[in-house]
Each structure stands twice: as C-alpha cells, then as structure tokens.
Design a protein around this motif. Structure first.
Motif, PDB file in Angstrom:
ATOM      1  N   LYS A 133       0.866  -1.175   0.000  1.00 32.69           N
ATOM      2  CA  LYS A 133       0.000   0.000   0.000  1.00 32.69           C
ATOM      3  C   LYS A 133       0.902   1.224   0.000  1.00 32.69           C
ATOM      4  O   LYS A 133       1.714   1.397   0.913  1.00 32.69           O
ATOM      5  CB  LYS A 133      -0.855   0.022   1.273  1.00 32.69           C
ATOM      6  CG  LYS A 133      -2.064  -0.869   1.222  1.00 32.69           C
ATOM      7  CD  LYS A 133      -2.841  -0.770   2.519  1.00 32.69           C
ATOM      8  CE  LYS A 133      -3.928  -1.815   2.549  1.00 32.69           C
ATOM      9  NZ  LYS A 133      -4.492  -1.995   3.891  1.00 32.69           N
TER      10      LYS A 133
ATOM     11  N   VAL B 155       1.125   5.374  -0.319  1.00 27.79           N
ATOM     12  CA  VAL B 155       0.455   6.673  -0.342  1.00 27.79           C
ATOM     13  C   VAL B 155       1.422   7.680  -0.958  1.00 27.79           C
ATOM     14  O   VAL B 155       2.574   7.782  -0.533  1.00 27.79           O
ATOM     15  CB  VAL B 155       0.063   7.123   1.083  1.00 27.79           C
ATOM     16  CG1 VAL B 155      -0.614   8.485   1.042  1.00 27.79           C
ATOM     17  CG2 VAL B 155      -0.869   6.100   1.713  1.00 27.79           C
TER      18      VAL B 155
ATOM     19  N   PRO C 130       2.479   0.790 -11.090  1.00 30.31           N
ATOM     20  CA  PRO C 130       1.581  -0.114 -10.366  1.00 30.31           C
ATOM     21  C   PRO C 130       0.384   0.594  -9.726  1.00 30.31           C
ATOM     22  O   PRO C 130       0.484   1.748  -9.286  1.00 30.31           O
ATOM     23  CB  PRO C 130       2.484  -0.719  -9.288  1.00 30.31           C
ATOM     24  CG  PRO C 130       3.858  -0.533  -9.785  1.00 30.31           C
ATOM     25  CD  PRO C 130       3.854   0.715 -10.596  1.00 30.31           C
ATOM     26  N   ALA C 131      -0.733  -0.129  -9.667  1.00 30.45           N
ATOM     27  CA  ALA C 131      -1.963   0.418  -9.091  1.00 30.45           C
ATOM     28  C   ALA C 131      -1.859   0.559  -7.580  1.00 30.45           C
ATOM     29  O   ALA C 131      -2.745   1.133  -6.950  1.00 30.45           O
ATOM     30  CB  ALA C 131      -3.135  -0.471  -9.456  1.00 30.45           C
TER      31      ALA C 131
ATOM     32  N   VAL D 111      -0.047   2.445  -6.024  1.00 34.98           N
ATOM     33  CA  VAL D 111       0.171   3.845  -5.676  1.00 34.98           C
ATOM     34  C   VAL D 111      -1.155   4.588  -5.718  1.00 34.98           C
ATOM     35  O   VAL D 111      -1.862   4.569  -6.714  1.00 34.98           O
ATOM     36  CB  VAL D 111       1.149   4.507  -6.683  1.00 34.98           C
ATOM     37  CG1 VAL D 111       1.341   5.971  -6.352  1.00 34.98           C
ATOM     38  CG2 VAL D 111       2.461   3.766  -6.720  1.00 34.98           C
ATOM     39  N   LYS D 112      -1.510   5.232  -4.614  1.00 35.61           N
ATOM     40  CA  LYS D 112      -2.715   6.064  -4.590  1.00 35.61           C
ATOM     41  C   LYS D 112      -2.267   7.491  -4.256  1.00 35.61           C
ATOM     42  O   LYS D 112      -1.494   7.703  -3.319  1.00 35.61           O
ATOM     43  CB  LYS D 112      -3.703   5.581  -3.527  1.00 35.61           C
ATOM     44  CG  LYS D 112      -3.953   4.080  -3.507  1.00 35.61           C
ATOM     45  CD  LYS D 112      -4.849   3.641  -4.636  1.00 35.61           C
ATOM     46  CE  LYS D 112      -5.264   2.188  -4.505  1.00 35.61           C
ATOM     47  NZ  LYS D 112      -4.154   1.224  -4.368  1.00 35.61           N
ATOM     48  N   ILE D 113      -2.755   8.408  -5.050  1.00 34.79           N
ATOM     49  CA  ILE D 113      -2.277   9.780  -4.922  1.00 34.79           C
ATOM     50  C   ILE D 113      -3.241  10.639  -4.116  1.00 34.79           C
ATOM     51  O   ILE D 113      -4.449  10.572  -4.302  1.00 34.79           O
ATOM     52  CB  ILE D 113      -2.058  10.392  -6.323  1.00 34.79           C
ATOM     53  CG1 ILE D 113      -0.950   9.634  -7.042  1.00 34.79           C
ATOM     54  CG2 ILE D 113      -1.736  11.880  -6.243  1.00 34.79           C
ATOM     55  CD1 ILE D 113      -0.819   9.973  -8.490  1.00 34.79           C
ATOM     56  N   ILE D 114      -2.694  11.435  -3.207  1.00 32.03           N
ATOM     57  CA  ILE D 114      -3.475  12.443  -2.501  1.00 32.03           C
ATOM     58  C   ILE D 114      -2.985  13.798  -2.988  1.00 32.03           C
ATOM     59  O   ILE D 114      -1.783  14.079  -2.952  1.00 32.03           O
ATOM     60  CB  ILE D 114      -3.313  12.330  -0.974  1.00 32.03           C
ATOM     61  CG1 ILE D 114      -3.903  11.001  -0.488  1.00 32.03           C
ATOM     62  CG2 ILE D 114      -3.993  13.507  -0.268  1.00 32.03           C
ATOM     63  CD1 ILE D 114      -3.797  10.778   0.997  1.00 32.03           C
TER      64      ILE D 114
ATOM     65  N   ARG E  91       0.483   8.788  10.232  1.00 36.01           N
ATOM     66  CA  ARG E  91      -0.859   8.205  10.183  1.00 36.01           C
ATOM     67  C   ARG E  91      -0.911   7.091   9.138  1.00 36.01           C
ATOM     68  O   ARG E  91      -1.482   6.026   9.380  1.00 36.01           O
ATOM     69  CB  ARG E  91      -1.864   9.298   9.828  1.00 36.01           C
ATOM     70  CG  ARG E  91      -3.271   8.817   9.625  1.00 36.01           C
ATOM     71  CD  ARG E  91      -3.990   8.635  10.948  1.00 36.01           C
ATOM     72  NE  ARG E  91      -5.415   8.758  10.754  1.00 36.01           N
ATOM     73  CZ  ARG E  91      -6.255   9.258  11.658  1.00 36.01           C
ATOM     74  NH1 ARG E  91      -5.806   9.650  12.828  1.00 36.01           N
ATOM     75  NH2 ARG E  91      -7.533   9.327  11.410  1.00 36.01           N
ATOM     76  N   ALA E  92      -0.301   7.350   7.991  1.00 36.36           N
ATOM     77  CA  ALA E  92      -0.320   6.353   6.924  1.00 36.36           C
ATOM     78  C   ALA E  92       0.349   5.068   7.389  1.00 36.36           C
ATOM     79  O   ALA E  92      -0.198   3.971   7.216  1.00 36.36           O
ATOM     80  CB  ALA E  92       0.377   6.899   5.680  1.00 36.36           C
TER      81      ALA E  92
ATOM     82  N   ARG F   6      -1.733   3.251   9.819  1.00 35.61           N
ATOM     83  CA  ARG F   6      -2.882   2.590   9.219  1.00 35.61           C
ATOM     84  C   ARG F   6      -2.485   1.452   8.277  1.00 35.61           C
ATOM     85  O   ARG F   6      -3.313   0.927   7.553  1.00 35.61           O
ATOM     86  CB  ARG F   6      -3.708   3.609   8.441  1.00 35.61           C
ATOM     87  CG  ARG F   6      -4.388   4.605   9.337  1.00 35.61           C
ATOM     88  CD  ARG F   6      -5.619   3.991   9.962  1.00 35.61           C
ATOM     89  NE  ARG F   6      -5.996   4.714  11.147  1.00 35.61           N
ATOM     90  CZ  ARG F   6      -7.255   4.961  11.487  1.00 35.61           C
ATOM     91  NH1 ARG F   6      -8.249   4.531  10.735  1.00 35.61           N
ATOM     92  NH2 ARG F   6      -7.516   5.604  12.592  1.00 35.61           N
ATOM     93  N   GLY F   7      -1.223   1.165   8.225  1.00 34.28           N
ATOM     94  CA  GLY F   7      -0.818  -0.002   7.454  1.00 34.28           C
ATOM     95  C   GLY F   7      -0.233   0.276   6.089  1.00 34.28           C
ATOM     96  O   GLY F   7      -0.077  -0.641   5.287  1.00 34.28           O
ATOM     97  N   ALA F   8       0.095   1.528   5.807  1.00 41.57           N
ATOM     98  CA  ALA F   8       0.758   1.801   4.535  1.00 41.57           C
ATOM     99  C   ALA F   8       2.151   1.194   4.569  1.00 41.57           C
ATOM    100  O   ALA F   8       2.783   1.126   5.619  1.00 41.57           O
ATOM    101  CB  ALA F   8       0.836   3.302   4.291  1.00 41.57           C
TER     102      ALA F   8
END
Lengths: 662, 144
Positions: free
Chosen positions: B9, B11, B34-35, B37-40, B55-56, B59-61
């Motif tokens: 995971k 972030v 790769p999917a 990666v999630k962008i904020i 926090r990331a 939360r398990g990043a």
C-alpha cells in the motif's frame, strides 16, 4: 451528516475501457453517507451535468463526488454545475480515475479496484468538506510585457488598443528582437524591416505603452490581478530624456573595436552605439565594458560632441517598482551555441556561418550592405552548402530533441534568394526531412526546388574540412546511397533554436513552470495554449515553443485577448482555500508568519473571556484572505495545531489517508 | 503462480502544481506504474504534515512518497524547501523507529516529467515490495 452523491463518468471508453464503471457506482452505494450513485457516458456534457444537477435537487445532496478525469481538467466545470443549483462549489470533490487510473492500467480488475479506492477516498474527504466563500480583490488595470520582440510588441499594441496601459521591458537598448535582424520573411518574401519597424514606431508613439529599454525584471511579488514588479533600469550612461538620437557620438567615439552584436560580431561598432538606424527608442547607449572613459577616466569625447548634453558618466542602475494586473512573457529564442559541433568546423573557419549570420550578410543594413560575400576574404561564394537540423532533432546531450520548426522554411528562403540574386551560384541543401506545414509553405519550398533549381539532398553532412580557401563538405546522399564530396565556398548551418537564457531565472521569479527544454509550459496544451498554469501569467511567442512569425503574432494577439479579459474585470475572486487560524488554540508564537512567503499573517491582540468571567488579552494570528495563496506551509509549522487550510484540512487529508490504507 | 502475491500500500502526496500534473501527464501518455500507488492531492509539498506520514504508516501503509516541484520552482516560492527539511528530520526519526529509510521518499517531479513520475513510482513500488509488509508502526487496533 452529509448526503453524498457519486457520479461515475465513462468518458467514452477512456475510463470504461479499463474500469468497470457500473461496479464502481454500485460499490459506492454502500459507502457511509452516500445516498445516490450513478454512472453516465460523459459527465462533463450538458446531459451529464443535468444528471448531477437533478440529483442534487432531488436527493437534497450536500456534497458530491465526480469520478472522472483530473480535477485540473473539469473541477471548475462540475463546481459551476453544483453552484447553479445552489450547492456550494467547494462541496464538490473529484476522484481522478482517468489520468491516474484507467489510462495507466491495462487490466480491468486492477483498474476497477483502484477506482473504487479512489472514489472511496474522495467520499471520505467530502464528508469533511465545508462550504467556502471566496473574497474579492481589485484588479490593477495595467499589464507588463517582458520582451520587446515582435511577440511582445504585438501583445502590447493589442492590449493598448483596448485602452489599458502596458509596459514593455526589453533587456537590449532597442525593441524589435530577432525579427529586426532578419532580411526577408517566408513565404511571401516581405521585407522584415518594412513590416516590423512601423509596429515598433506604433508601440513607441502609443500613449498607453511605456517602453523600458535596456531594463530587466529583477523581482516579482504578488499574485494575479496584483503583481508588484521591480524593474532594473541598467545604466546606459545617457540621459534618455535629453538624447535626440542624432548619432554624432557614435561616429566620433574613438573606441572602434567593439564586436557588433546586432550583426553577430561580423563587424565592429563603437563603445557608444545605437544598435541600428531604426532602433526604438533611438537613444545611444554606452557599453561599459569597452568605454575608455568609464574604464580609465580619460576620454570624454562623446560628452564633448553631444550638443544635447545627454551623456552622464555617473549614471547608476536604477530600480523602479510598478503594479500590474497581468504579466505576459515574450522572452523569445536564440540559436544554440555551436561550439560542440566541431564536425562542421564552425569555430575553425569564418566561412562556416549560422543562418542568422547569413541573414545579416544578405541584409541591406548588414555588414556587407546586402552583398553576399564570404566573411573571410570578401569574395563572392559560388558554391553554398546549407546544412539543416544542426542541433535540432538531435538526441545527443549537446543537441535538442525537438524540431526547431522554422529552419526548413528559412533555408528554402535563403536558397531561393541566393539563386535569384546570384544565378551563377550553386546551392545545395542537406536535410533529414523537409517539413513545410503551413499556409503556402509547401508551394514555397517546391518553388525553391523547381523554379530556382536548388539541389535538395536527403542526408546529413558528416564533416566540413577547411582546405585552402575551400570548405570540403563530406556528406551522404541517402536516396542514391552515395558518398558526396562538395568543395564549397560557404557553409550555412541551420542551428537549433532554444529559449532565451533569461527565461529560466524569470520563470523562477514568476513561479511559472517550464518544460525540460526551458520552454514555458502552457496551462493546457490544447485548450489553454497562451496561459501559464500560474494565474495571471501569459505566454507569447517562442518562449512557449519554436514558432515562426505568423504563429508568434497569432499567439501574441491571443495572449493580449486573455489579458484584456482579465483587466476588464474590476475585481478578482480570491482563492477560497486559504489558511485559517483557530483563535482559541493559537498561542501567538509567530512561527506561521515566519514561514509565510506572502506576509499574509499578522497578529492582533484579542480579548478572551475566561471561565471565571474575567477577560484576558492574548496575541493571536490572523490570516489575510486576500493575500494568502493557500500553500499550507503555516499549517504544518503551527505547534498548537491552530492553523488549518480550508479545503485541504488536516482532518480531510487524514481521512483520505485512512481511506487509502483501509 | 505465486498465491497471495504481496501488494504494497503506497500513499503518494503530490503537489497540485508540479507532481500532480506530472502524474496526469504520465496518464495522458499512458505510462504504466503499479496500481498500488494512490495519490493524494495537496496544494504544495509543504502542506504535508509529518503527522500524515505517521498516520499512513499507522494505518498499514507500506511506503509513503512525497512529490513536489523541483527546488527553486515551487509555485509558492519556498514550500518545497520546508517539505524537504521537515521530511529529512521525520525520515531519520522513522529510521530510528525501525521504518526502513527506503519506505519513505521525497522526489521532485515537474509538470512536464510524466515519464519521471512513472519511473519513480515503478522504482519505489519495487523497492517497497522487496522490503515486504510494514509491521513496525502499524496500529493493530486499526486492523479488524
């Protein structure tokens, strides 16, 4: 509790091709707070926007998530749609499932899974969105144009015609730019000076235009509608208000051995000079690097001959500060330096020249008064070789990977003009491809080949060897697959063009973005080609990419239209996503003010009522909404957590992190 | 075929002006990464509070990357310098806590560097995948 609607866009097959949009819409129905979820082919179309508007009304939505393309593309569209039915525009969030999902993944399962997570993240954020309102600030109704070439002149003239004052800042002593050095223009063979100099005079005489020649921008503060620019007026040691431009000083100055940059160093000028006869403003300038008086204190001839008493050896650089509503960048281009292209013997032989030098050689106001003569011995050349793509389309480190766009056409022009003036001259052009897209361009090139008998040879020149008074050109003909050797008298190199070197520091000052070649980036490559992504900064001419004159003028006028559109507004809407300090938590430590790049934070003494009914005065931070740009530097610095950014609050970002890591 | 292949995971915090646009460009040019990666989107890399990174991880990043404009090119003039200093401090602290330095990264990606964005993400995901799951800072209360 929010009532959230989710709208998933297919974007034709752009999204639907790799994301199961129905599954995304279905999955969102089970998210906390989502009361409505649907999908549609094109959400940005009128029908799509109506779906959103109807749903907002029907389901009394308090927030919406649109799963579609990048927010940089259509966030404004959907915000406007929401606003039209009474929903605060800042209650709209975009889940970017096109650029950051469907377009980068090839597999449906992966794409769908990621799209669901992105949608969920946006829903989590919307839960914490709050309606925001933006304030307004007045617009300074004055524009600045940086660069006084044809692009800058045209932009300034168009803005001035609309009735707004414009200032042009030009680093050289005269406006006119590269076009003033050119002899004729393709494809009509108009004389460049005949079409440029009237425009220069127009600019000088227009009462709305002020020209700061021999000046540079040295600092930029502020934001769209309210820029504060510091202009450095370099000392020219001549009083601009007194000099009449008679030119007597430039004839009498004893320092005669200064390379004349206007003729690219092919002849010499004096230490006090007017770049060319039609210069605007026509004011002499002393070159401090060569002036004997300034260097040794002994000479003063120019001041003796000047009847106007304009010479002032004590002049210093002067800094002035002006306010502008919009800034247009028109810094233009330069040919690249050819010192890394030894194979063409540019630095070894005077008779290997660049195309711009050739332009000066054929110009009636040039060093040879328009006669095509070899720079080395002043003889007429009988065999000329033109080499195309010198540095352009060259992926080596010394070259430029892009096509410089103008070289094919100007080389055809040079070849044609040479054959016309001197029919006894043989002309060879070596090319990789001949690129002639443009109105009447291909016809022009064909005339060069068919009517004027120019020898076009597909192939690159491998080496140019100076031998005696000849230049031996070794090349290959790719079509007949032969090795050629030509004993030329003159070799002309079509050097690649690159952005002016002042563009990079300027971009930093303007916080305008550039690409890897140092061309300014446009806000959108197709839909907003004359605006920079930085609000209030506009682009004109070759600073944005290689361009010929017609394209430059078209873009210059387009930029002017955009500037006028900005300046007619009396007030500008501010950014609503600004920092905000919670006065109950703020302890007045000043850390936020120290990191603020805009001086947007000040401190006030405020009375607070205590639990025991006494009052106490405490110093707290206050953010000026009109000045805050919403970067968020202060929010992280704040030790007590009082400072937060609207629209990107700590809680919102935390919620996004949680949703991603769920 | 490997069953239950480890998918990290990741972030990614991207500044609105350079890196987010760079990510968009990677998409426009159809460059794969790769999917995982999630962008904020954040206005500037300086908006990234070290708490978000913590926090990331909590939360398990498995990895956190912060992307901003190149030094000197920040839309807000100096924001990325603040981000760089803060993250340097934070990352050395995380390293002390046992979060490998390779799980955190600050990268400069301009709006014109779609290819760099994709390459950076590919490289980062590969590095984090090699390290495996992040257990050190994970808050077990967050796991159901």
């Amino acid at each position: 509790m929010q009532r959230i609607g989710v709208f998933v866009c297919h974007c034709g097959t752009n999204i639907a091709g790799t994301v199961d949009v129905k599954a995304v819409a279905e999955a969102m129905k089970y998210e906390n707070g989502v009361v409505f979820s649907t999908d549609y082919q094109y959400m940005c179309s009128e029908a799509g926007q109506n779906i959103i508007k109807d749903a907002i009304k029907e389901h009394k939505l308090t927030g919406i998530v649109v799963c579609s393309c990048s927010p940089r593309m259509h966030e404004a569209t959907f915000r406007k749609a929401a606003q039209s039915v009474g929903l605060n525009p800042y209650m709209v969030e975009i889940a970017n499932i096109r650029e950051q999902c469907s377009w980068i993944h090839k597999d449906m399962a992966t794409g769908t899974e990621k799209a669901i997570i992105l949608a969920r993240t946006a829903v989590a954020k919307v839960h914490l969105n709050a309606p925001l309102t933006s304030g307004e600030t007045p617009v300074v109704k004055r524009a600045l144009v940086i660069g006084g070439g044809i692009a800058g002149i045209q932009t300034a003239l168009d803005i001035a015609d609309a009735g707004f004052p414009v200032d042009i800042v030009e680093k050289l002593p005269t406006i006119g730019g590269k076009m003033s050095q050119i002899d004729k223009t393709f494809p009509t063979l108009d004389c460049a000076a005949c079409i440029l100099t009237p425009k220069m005079v127009d600019a000088a005489q227009n009462e709305n235009i002020k020209i700061y020649s021999y000046s540079e921008v040295s600092g930029v503060k502020g934001f769209v509608g309210n820029f504060e620019v510091t202009i450095k007026r370099k000392a020219r040691f001549v009083d601009e208000t007194k000099c009449t431009g008679c030119g007597l000083c430039t004839e009498k100055c004893p320092q005669k051995r200064v390379p004349n940059e206007f003729n690219l160093g092919m002849d010499q000028r004096r230490a006090i000079y007017i770049p060319f006869a039609q210069a605007v403003p026509k004011i002499a300038t002393i070159d401090a690097d060569y002036c004997t008086m300034l260097k040794t204190g002994k000479c003063g001839v120019c001041s003796k001959v000047c009847t106007a008493g304009a010479i002032d050896y004590t002049q210093k650089d002067e800094f002035i500060t002006e306010k502008y509503g919009a800034i247009v960048v028109a810094t233009g281009f330069n040919p690249i330096k050819l010192d890394k292209y030894d194979e063409y013997a540019y630095s070894q032989s005077k008779d290997v020249i660049t195309s711009l030098e050739f332009e000066r050689l054929t110009n009636a106001a040039g060093p040879t008064a328009g006669k095509l003569l070899r720079p080395s011995d002043g003889k007429h050349p009988h065999k000329i070789v033109f080499v195309q793509c010198v540095g352009s389309r060259d992926t080596r480190e010394c070259g430029k990977s892009y096509c410089s766009k103008i070289c094919c056409m100007y080389t055809a022009k040079h070849a044609m003009l040479t054959r016309e003036k001197y029919p006894d001259t043989e002309v060879y052009v070596f090319y990789i491809d001949v690129r002639t897209p443009g109105k009447n361009f291909d016809e022009f090139y064909r005339r060069a080949v068919e009517e004027y008998g120019v020898h076009y040879i597909k192939g690159m020149v491998g080496k140019v060897i100076p031998e005696g008074d000849k230049l031996i050109v070794r090349a290959s003909d790719l079509i007949s697959n032969e090795q050629l050797t030509i004993d030329a008298d003159l070799v002309v190199l079509a050097a690649a063009i690159e952005p002016d070197k002042t563009a990079r520091p300027l971009a930093t000052m303007l916080t305008a973005s550039m690409d890897t070649n140092d061309f300014f980036t446009e806000a959108h490559p197709k839909l907003r080609p004359v605006e920079s992504p930085t609000a209030g900064i506009f682009l004109s001419g070759a600073c944005q990419g290689p361009k010929d004159i017609p394209e430059t003028v078209a873009q210059a006028s387009a930029a002017a239209a955009k500037v006028i559109g900005l300046l007619v507004k009396d007030k500008m809407k501010n950014n609503a996503c600004v920092a905000h300090s919670d006065e109950n938590m703020c302890n007045g430590c000043s850390n936020c003010a120290k990191v603020c790049a805009y001086n947007a934070i000040s401190y006030v003494d405020k009375e607070f009522r205590m639990p025991d009914r006494t009052t106490r005065v405490r110093r707290v931070a206050v953010v000026n909404d009109a000045v805050c740009q919403g970067c968020g530097a202060c929010t992280v610095t704040c030790p007590s957590g009082a400072m937060d950014l609207k629209g990107f609050s700590n809680k919102q970002i935390m919620a996004e992190v949680d949703a991603i890591c769920k | 075929m490997q069953v239950n292949e480890f998918k990290p995971k990741i972030v990614a915090f991207c500044c609105n002006w350079c890196s987010y646009a760079g990510a968009d460009l990677a998409g426009t040019n159809r460059l794969n990464y790769p999917a995982d990666v999630k962008i904020i989107r954040v206005p500037c890399s300086c908006r990234v509070n070290p708490l978000f990174v913590l926090r990331a991880f909590q939360r398990g990043a498995d990895g956190v990357i912060i992307c901003g404009c190149h030094p000197g090119d920040c839309h807000y003039t100096t924001g990325n310098y603040y981000a760089r200093r803060r993250m340097t401090l934070l990352f050395s602290m995380l390293d002390y806590l046992g979060i490998e330095k390779e799980r955190t990264r600050v990268e400069w990606v301009s709006a014109a560097e779609g290819a760099k964005f994709a390459a950076t993400m590919n490289d980062f995901v590969a590095t984090v995948t090699k390290l495996g799951e992040n257990k050190r800072l994970e808050d077990l209360r967050c796991k159901k």
